[in-house]
Design an enzyme around this catalytic site. Sequence first.
Site, PDB file in Angstrom:
ATOM      1  CG  ASP A   1     -66.684 -85.310  39.987  1.00  0.00           C
ATOM      2  OD1 ASP A   1     -65.544 -85.093  39.552  1.00  0.00           O
ATOM      3  OD2 ASP A   1     -67.721 -85.059  39.360  1.00  0.00           O
TER       4      ASP A   1
ATOM      5  CG  ASN B   1     -69.596 -81.830  46.411  1.00  0.00           C
ATOM      6  OD1 ASN B   1     -68.626 -82.498  46.071  1.00  0.00           O
ATOM      7  ND2 ASN B   1     -70.090 -80.875  45.668  1.00  0.00           N
TER       8      ASN B   1
ATOM      9  N   PRO C   1     -62.531 -81.914  18.782  1.00  0.00           N
ATOM     10  CG  PRO C   1     -64.329 -80.460  18.626  1.00  0.00           C
ATOM     11  CD  PRO C   1     -63.778 -81.569  19.455  1.00  0.00           C
TER      12      PRO C   1
ATOM     13  CG  ASN D   1     -71.472 -71.895  43.471  1.00  0.00           C
ATOM     14  OD1 ASN D   1     -72.431 -71.135  43.521  1.00  0.00           O
ATOM     15  ND2 ASN D   1     -70.236 -71.490  43.318  1.00  0.00           N
TER      16      ASN D   1
ATOM     17  NE  ARG E   1     -68.383 -85.723  54.102  1.00  0.00           N
ATOM     18  CZ  ARG E   1     -68.360 -84.570  53.421  1.00  0.00           C
ATOM     19  NH1 ARG E   1     -68.665 -83.441  54.001  1.00  0.00           N
ATOM     20  NH2 ARG E   1     -68.039 -84.554  52.154  1.00  0.00           N
TER      21      ARG E   1
ATOM     22  N   GLY F   1     -65.995 -75.851  29.010  1.00  0.00           N
ATOM     23  CA  GLY F   1     -65.329 -77.059  29.488  1.00  0.00           C
ATOM     24  C   GLY F   1     -63.851 -76.983  29.222  1.00  0.00           C
TER      25      GLY F   1
ATOM     26  NE  ARG G   1     -68.132 -80.120  28.383  1.00  0.00           N
ATOM     27  CZ  ARG G   1     -68.416 -79.372  29.442  1.00  0.00           C
ATOM     28  NH1 ARG G   1     -69.152 -78.291  29.330  1.00  0.00           N
ATOM     29  NH2 ARG G   1     -67.965 -79.705  30.639  1.00  0.00           N
TER      30      ARG G   1
HETATM   31  N1  LIG Z   1     -72.705 -74.050  33.633  1.00  0.00           N
HETATM   32  C1  LIG Z   1     -72.204 -75.256  33.868  1.00  0.00           C
HETATM   33  N2  LIG Z   1     -72.784 -76.041  34.784  1.00  0.00           N
HETATM   34  C2  LIG Z   1     -72.256 -77.259  35.069  1.00  0.00           C
HETATM   35  C3  LIG Z   1     -71.127 -77.745  34.389  1.00  0.00           C
HETATM   36  C4  LIG Z   1     -70.536 -76.908  33.391  1.00  0.00           C
HETATM   37  O1  LIG Z   1     -69.538 -77.255  32.743  1.00  0.00           O
HETATM   38  N3  LIG Z   1     -71.092 -75.675  33.179  1.00  0.00           N
HETATM   39  N4  LIG Z   1     -70.605 -78.970  34.723  1.00  0.00           N
HETATM   40  C5  LIG Z   1     -71.487 -79.941  35.349  1.00  0.00           C
HETATM   41  C6  LIG Z   1     -70.719 -81.058  35.936  1.00  0.00           C
HETATM   42  S1  LIG Z   1     -69.860 -82.049  34.866  1.00  0.00           S
HETATM   43  C7  LIG Z   1     -70.733 -81.346  37.263  1.00  0.00           C
HETATM   44  S2  LIG Z   1     -69.953 -82.754  37.857  1.00  0.00           S
HETATM   45  C8  LIG Z   1     -71.454 -80.501  38.214  1.00  0.00           C
HETATM   46  C9  LIG Z   1     -70.659 -80.269  39.489  1.00  0.00           C
HETATM   47  O2  LIG Z   1     -71.475 -79.699  40.419  1.00  0.00           O
HETATM   48  P1  LIG Z   1     -70.940 -79.456  41.900  1.00  0.00           P
HETATM   49  O3  LIG Z   1     -70.232 -80.643  42.437  1.00  0.00           O
HETATM   50  O4  LIG Z   1     -72.067 -78.935  42.703  1.00  0.00           O
HETATM   51  O5  LIG Z   1     -69.864 -78.350  41.591  1.00  0.00           O
HETATM   52  P2  LIG Z   1     -68.951 -77.397  42.420  1.00  0.00           P
HETATM   53  O6  LIG Z   1     -68.753 -76.226  41.583  1.00  0.00           O
HETATM   54  O7  LIG Z   1     -67.750 -78.104  42.846  1.00  0.00           O
HETATM   55  O8  LIG Z   1     -69.826 -76.941  43.640  1.00  0.00           O
HETATM   56  C10 LIG Z   1     -69.845 -77.671  44.777  1.00  0.00           C
HETATM   57  C11 LIG Z   1     -70.084 -76.754  45.963  1.00  0.00           C
HETATM   58  O9  LIG Z   1     -70.089 -77.614  47.069  1.00  0.00           O
HETATM   59  C12 LIG Z   1     -69.164 -77.141  48.037  1.00  0.00           C
HETATM   60  N5  LIG Z   1     -68.585 -78.317  48.688  1.00  0.00           N
HETATM   61  C13 LIG Z   1     -67.576 -79.087  48.273  1.00  0.00           C
HETATM   62  N6  LIG Z   1     -67.344 -80.077  49.149  1.00  0.00           N
HETATM   63  C14 LIG Z   1     -68.254 -79.928  50.142  1.00  0.00           C
HETATM   64  C15 LIG Z   1     -68.526 -80.644  51.343  1.00  0.00           C
HETATM   65  O10 LIG Z   1     -67.848 -81.600  51.679  1.00  0.00           O
HETATM   66  N7  LIG Z   1     -69.544 -80.185  52.111  1.00  0.00           N
HETATM   67  C16 LIG Z   1     -70.273 -79.088  51.783  1.00  0.00           C
HETATM   68  N8  LIG Z   1     -71.263 -78.726  52.586  1.00  0.00           N
HETATM   69  N9  LIG Z   1     -70.016 -78.380  50.658  1.00  0.00           N
HETATM   70  C17 LIG Z   1     -69.035 -78.805  49.852  1.00  0.00           C
HETATM   71  C18 LIG Z   1     -68.160 -76.308  47.299  1.00  0.00           C
HETATM   72  O11 LIG Z   1     -67.639 -75.315  48.159  1.00  0.00           O
HETATM   73  C19 LIG Z   1     -68.969 -75.756  46.141  1.00  0.00           C
HETATM   74  O12 LIG Z   1     -69.513 -74.503  46.451  1.00  0.00           O
HETATM   75  O13 LIG Z   1     -71.753 -79.232  37.636  1.00  0.00           O
HETATM   76  C20 LIG Z   1     -72.421 -79.331  36.390  1.00  0.00           C
HETATM   77  N10 LIG Z   1     -72.853 -78.018  36.029  1.00  0.00           N
HETATM   78  N1  LIG Z   2     -58.593 -80.575  37.702  1.00  0.00           N
HETATM   79  C1  LIG Z   2     -59.872 -80.835  37.407  1.00  0.00           C
HETATM   80  N2  LIG Z   2     -60.236 -82.077  37.057  1.00  0.00           N
HETATM   81  C2  LIG Z   2     -61.530 -82.343  36.745  1.00  0.00           C
HETATM   82  C3  LIG Z   2     -62.535 -81.359  36.863  1.00  0.00           C
HETATM   83  C4  LIG Z   2     -62.112 -80.038  37.208  1.00  0.00           C
HETATM   84  O1  LIG Z   2     -62.923 -79.089  37.256  1.00  0.00           O
HETATM   85  N3  LIG Z   2     -60.793 -79.822  37.475  1.00  0.00           N
HETATM   86  N4  LIG Z   2     -63.843 -81.671  36.633  1.00  0.00           N
HETATM   87  C5  LIG Z   2     -64.201 -83.077  36.678  1.00  0.00           C
HETATM   88  C6  LIG Z   2     -65.521 -83.307  36.106  1.00  0.00           C
HETATM   89  S1  LIG Z   2     -66.887 -82.966  37.074  1.00  0.00           S
HETATM   90  C7  LIG Z   2     -65.699 -83.811  34.879  1.00  0.00           C
HETATM   91  S2  LIG Z   2     -67.270 -84.161  34.335  1.00  0.00           S
HETATM   92  C8  LIG Z   2     -64.565 -84.113  34.001  1.00  0.00           C
HETATM   93  C9  LIG Z   2     -64.748 -83.553  32.607  1.00  0.00           C
HETATM   94  O2  LIG Z   2     -63.580 -83.724  31.892  1.00  0.00           O
HETATM   95  P1  LIG Z   2     -63.560 -84.105  30.342  1.00  0.00           P
HETATM   96  O3  LIG Z   2     -64.385 -85.336  30.150  1.00  0.00           O
HETATM   97  O4  LIG Z   2     -62.162 -84.170  29.926  1.00  0.00           O
HETATM   98  O5  LIG Z   2     -64.368 -82.911  29.684  1.00  0.00           O
HETATM   99  P2  LIG Z   2     -64.033 -81.378  29.446  1.00  0.00           P
HETATM  100  O6  LIG Z   2     -62.793 -81.015  30.190  1.00  0.00           O
HETATM  101  O7  LIG Z   2     -65.205 -80.581  29.722  1.00  0.00           O
HETATM  102  O8  LIG Z   2     -63.787 -81.254  27.869  1.00  0.00           O
HETATM  103  C10 LIG Z   2     -62.725 -81.878  27.279  1.00  0.00           C
HETATM  104  C11 LIG Z   2     -62.779 -81.801  25.770  1.00  0.00           C
HETATM  105  O9  LIG Z   2     -64.092 -81.944  25.194  1.00  0.00           O
HETATM  106  C12 LIG Z   2     -64.042 -81.372  23.910  1.00  0.00           C
HETATM  107  N5  LIG Z   2     -65.407 -81.118  23.425  1.00  0.00           N
HETATM  108  C13 LIG Z   2     -66.220 -80.070  23.711  1.00  0.00           C
HETATM  109  N6  LIG Z   2     -67.368 -80.172  23.005  1.00  0.00           N
HETATM  110  C14 LIG Z   2     -67.283 -81.311  22.285  1.00  0.00           C
HETATM  111  C15 LIG Z   2     -68.157 -81.960  21.359  1.00  0.00           C
HETATM  112  O10 LIG Z   2     -69.226 -81.476  21.039  1.00  0.00           O
HETATM  113  N7  LIG Z   2     -67.755 -83.159  20.875  1.00  0.00           N
HETATM  114  C16 LIG Z   2     -66.562 -83.709  21.188  1.00  0.00           C
HETATM  115  N8  LIG Z   2     -66.278 -84.914  20.695  1.00  0.00           N
HETATM  116  N9  LIG Z   2     -65.687 -83.093  22.016  1.00  0.00           N
HETATM  117  C17 LIG Z   2     -66.048 -81.918  22.551  1.00  0.00           C
HETATM  118  C18 LIG Z   2     -63.241 -80.100  24.127  1.00  0.00           C
HETATM  119  O11 LIG Z   2     -62.623 -79.683  22.910  1.00  0.00           O
HETATM  120  C19 LIG Z   2     -62.240 -80.497  25.203  1.00  0.00           C
HETATM  121  O12 LIG Z   2     -60.978 -80.746  24.662  1.00  0.00           O
HETATM  122  O13 LIG Z   2     -63.359 -83.605  34.545  1.00  0.00           O
HETATM  123  C20 LIG Z   2     -63.193 -83.891  35.922  1.00  0.00           C
HETATM  124  N10 LIG Z   2     -61.850 -83.599  36.340  1.00  0.00           N
HETATM  125  S1  SF4 Z   3     -58.913 -83.716  44.081  1.00  0.00           S
HETATM  126 FE1  SF4 Z   3     -58.918 -85.651  45.167  1.00  0.00          FE
HETATM  127  S2  SF4 Z   3     -60.490 -86.867  44.122  1.00  0.00           S
HETATM  128 FE2  SF4 Z   3     -59.939 -85.197  42.737  1.00  0.00          FE
HETATM  129  S3  SF4 Z   3     -58.329 -86.042  41.418  1.00  0.00           S
HETATM  130 FE3  SF4 Z   3     -57.327 -84.992  43.133  1.00  0.00          FE
HETATM  131  S4  SF4 Z   3     -56.985 -86.634  44.618  1.00  0.00           S
HETATM  132 FE4  SF4 Z   3     -58.513 -87.399  43.182  1.00  0.00          FE
HETATM  133 MO   LIG Z   4     -68.789 -83.738  36.046  1.00  0.00          MO
END
Ligand SMILES: Nc1nc2c(c(=O)[nH]1)N[C@H]1C(S)=C(S)[C@@H](COP(=O)(O)OP(=O)(O)OC[C@H]3O[C@@H](n4cnc5c(=O)[nH]c(N)nc54)[C@H](O)[C@@H]3O)O[C@H]1N2
Ligand SMILES: Nc1nc2c(c(=O)[nH]1)N[C@H]1C(S)=C(S)[C@@H](COP(=O)(O)OP(=O)(O)OC[C@H]3O[C@@H](n4cnc5c(=O)[nH]c(N)nc54)[C@H](O)[C@@H]3O)O[C@H]1N2
Ligand code: SF4
Ligand SMILES: [Mo]
Length: 718
Positions: free
Chosen positions: A18, A111, A197, A414, A461, A591, A707
């Site tokens: 995202d 997605n 932390p 998922n 798409r 996280g 978190r």
């Molecule tokens: N337990 C737990 N739950 C969390 C979080 C966590 O840290 N712990 N993090 C939260 C956060 S920050 C976020 S952003 C959300 C993310 O929530 P999601 O975006 O739903 O996370 P994903 O795990 O990427 O699951 C996406 C699913 O969509 C499918 N998908 C990806 N692209 C496409 C597409 O173009 N078309 C279709 N049909 N399917 C597609 C992938 O194969 C995958 O199975 O989850 C949240 N939920």
């Molecule tokens: N490659 C890659 N990039 C991603 C994602 C991925 O799955 N893969 N996910 C994307 C998504 S959906 C999101 S939402 C972002 C999330 O990305 P970030 O905003 O960076 O969050 P996290 O990676 O979950 O956690 C980062 C930090 O939060 C700290 N933390 C945990 N609990 C606490 C707390 O209670 N207080 C404070 N102050 N800090 C705390 C942890 O020590 C850790 O170092 O990343 C996005 N970018």
């Molecule tokens: S996967 Fe795509 S949207 Fe996510 S950081 Fe990489 S280039 Fe950007």
């Molecule tokens: Mo997220």
Amino acid sequence: MTEIEPGESRHSTCVLCDGYCPVAIRNDGEVTVSPLNPNLPAICSKAHLWREYRSHPDRVVKPRKNIGERSNPVWQEIEWDQALDEIADRLSAIIDTYGPEALAVSEMPLNTGFGGITRRFMNHLGSPNYIAPTLLCMGNTAQVHRAVYGWYTSSNWDETDLIVYFGQNRGPELWPVEYLKLKAALARGAKLIEVDPRETDTALLACEHLRIRYGTDAALLLAWINVIIEEDLYDHAFVEASTVGFADLAERVQAYAPESVASICGIDADAIRRTARMYANAKAAIIPWGVVGDMQRNSTSVLHAQCILRAICGFVNVSEFVGGPAKGALTTTQLADYPALSQEQRAKQIGSGAYPLMSFEGMALFDDASRKAGIDYTPDIMGCSCTAHPNSLFTAMQTENPYPVKAFFSVANNTVMSYADQQSIINGLMAQDLVVAYDHWMTPTAQLADYVLPGDAWMERDIMGPTSDVAPASTFCEAFCEPAGECKDWYFVVKGLADRMGLGDVFPWASRYELYDWRLAPLGKTWDGVREQPAIPARPVAPGAFLTPSGKVELRSSVLEALGCDPLPSYVDPGEPNVDAADYPLVIFAGARDVFSYNTNHHQMPTLRARGPEPEAYLNPQDAERYGVRDGQWALVSTPHGSIELVVKADARQPESTMRVPHGWWKPEAAQGLANGLSKACLHNDGMLFSGEPWNLDPVQGLPNLRGGIRAKIEPVA
Ligand SMILES: Nc1nc2c(c(=O)[nH]1)N[C@H]1C(S)=C(S)[C@@H](COP(=O)(O)OP(=O)(O)OC[C@H]3O[C@@H](n4cnc5c(=O)[nH]c(N)nc54)[C@H](O)[C@@H]3O)O[C@H]1N2
Ligand SMILES: Nc1nc2c(c(=O)[nH]1)N[C@H]1C(S)=C(S)[C@@H](COP(=O)(O)OP(=O)(O)OC[C@H]3O[C@@H](n4cnc5c(=O)[nH]c(N)nc54)[C@H](O)[C@@H]3O)O[C@H]1N2
Ligand code: SF4
Ligand SMILES: [Mo]
């Protein structure tokens, strides 16, 4: 014609995560993806590997039906017509027996590239039971921003002189667009305060790294407000002219003097005062959105206190911009057609009594402000402003309390792995009469489905954005490949079901292009006329006031008060009642995102998996020694709620007595089905450890604390 021709270039937006990076696609004999904006050359290795993703041999490319048991599936490939006929028949039968509220959906609109159409289908059918994983991400923030400012607020990176991060860790593989903005701001001389932390790579860039105790951010924020009011550092003119509730706020924060908060946060009082002054004295400070605030026990208070800080220090509409509704193309809220859902059905939204801010009841409190601003609908800002409560819904799916929920759609999400209390989600799915998953893979969720429908991917798409009302512009992304196999867009599925269920009139558009033309009609444009440009800015509605009930920034929130919640932020200890620290000596968080995957996705990509093959627990080396676990070896991590297995990574950057557990791990190569733990999702995913009980939920929004502040133990695998 979708396939990009030799010599041709197009533009799109990568959504392999995202991060939403704008990309240029060129066919110079070979098709390449590169950053669209040469001044912001941000894309990561996942984007370069788009071909490996698209053509992966495990991708589901034809509809599948489970002809075995739900716990022991046997998959048969079927035609789309058969799949849609059978799903429509079975859903109709469920609705006839239990009512339309028996259908629930969990969807990630980013997605699918479509916002609003699922809600339109549900609104006309009569179901209020929609949830989205974005509730755990930015959706929570959007709702608090709306209560305080009337709309979502975004930071101006170009002029800021002080950035305050709460746990954000950015890098070339971790949301590179924001990473580059951060680097550019620091190069200009801006300063960074990182509240985390852990010693992350981003924290190393900070002039102040506050190594706060996990889960105590609300207390720190309230102490900053205390200092800023006590030392008279606030912006009197803005507070007097544009806010309500300052006197009550001043009274509330008296209990949070730095000296009383220091021991809670593990930060000394001087450092709290010093950083509070830095923030208040900055010219253009920003607190960019970060997910850590959305997944805490005190989430609403953390986000509310951040909103208050921006306002009382005079940064609102200086360095932090409050957006608003825009007039241009029809928005996803308009497409969703909420008025079609009756009051009677809205009242059945599961969990809304306990957690009303996210529900229809909360949304209704903005009706007057929207009307005053001259719009005849109430925007669903992030596409999840009026949702059911996830954990209450999963319980209802299993127990039929308050009523039966018998059909569940998981749309590009998922679901099993994306919320707290994974076991209750599995139990809920097991108790359904119909489960449909729309995805690319046989995910743990798809493994529990009756039908798995193959979705197209972003490169296949044409997308008209935004997928929610939050962004002010209409955006256009072009496909550059044909859909793999028989993969279809989500509109095809929704329309197919609507036609079969007597809702054909509600979806009169034969294809997504006709739907786009309908949305673009107010601009006098059509898809074919706009597809080659990246975006059309929208005309903001200038409300002349904040879109809150009072028309001002509500430091003391009348919306929270009307919903029976505390109108001001506070801090409560996030720990589980009656859990002894001697039994569970570590404080954990989920996280610190894995670099070479995205949430639960991409573990099947060979190139990426080679770089991050196993789920890792980060543990201070002292703790590893203390608890008899060794670097590189498997260990059992347990909370009173559940256990998972992780590989130990001894890491001095993780504070003593704390531990990181990763989110999103399953093994796509492992055996499928419930008997096998859903390809090991039950053995490795964070959702097994975290409770969905009220003590672990934010009391206002009901979203889980993932978190910080949860107790766990680690031991060698027996
Ligand atoms: N337990 C737990 N739950 C969390 C979080 C966590 O840290 N712990 N993090 C939260 C956060 S920050 C976020 S952003 C959300 C993310 O929530 P999601 O975006 O739903 O996370 P994903 O795990 O990427 O699951 C996406 C699913 O969509 C499918 N998908 C990806 N692209 C496409 C597409 O173009 N078309 C279709 N049909 N399917 C597609 C992938 O194969 C995958 O199975 O989850 C949240 N939920
Ligand atoms: N490659 C890659 N990039 C991603 C994602 C991925 O799955 N893969 N996910 C994307 C998504 S959906 C999101 S939402 C972002 C999330 O990305 P970030 O905003 O960076 O969050 P996290 O990676 O979950 O956690 C980062 C930090 O939060 C700290 N933390 C945990 N609990 C606490 C707390 O209670 N207080 C404070 N102050 N800090 C705390 C942890 O020590 C850790 O170092 O990343 C996005 N970018
Ligand atoms: S996967 Fe795509 S949207 Fe996510 S950081 Fe990489 S280039 Fe950007
Ligand atoms: Mo997220």
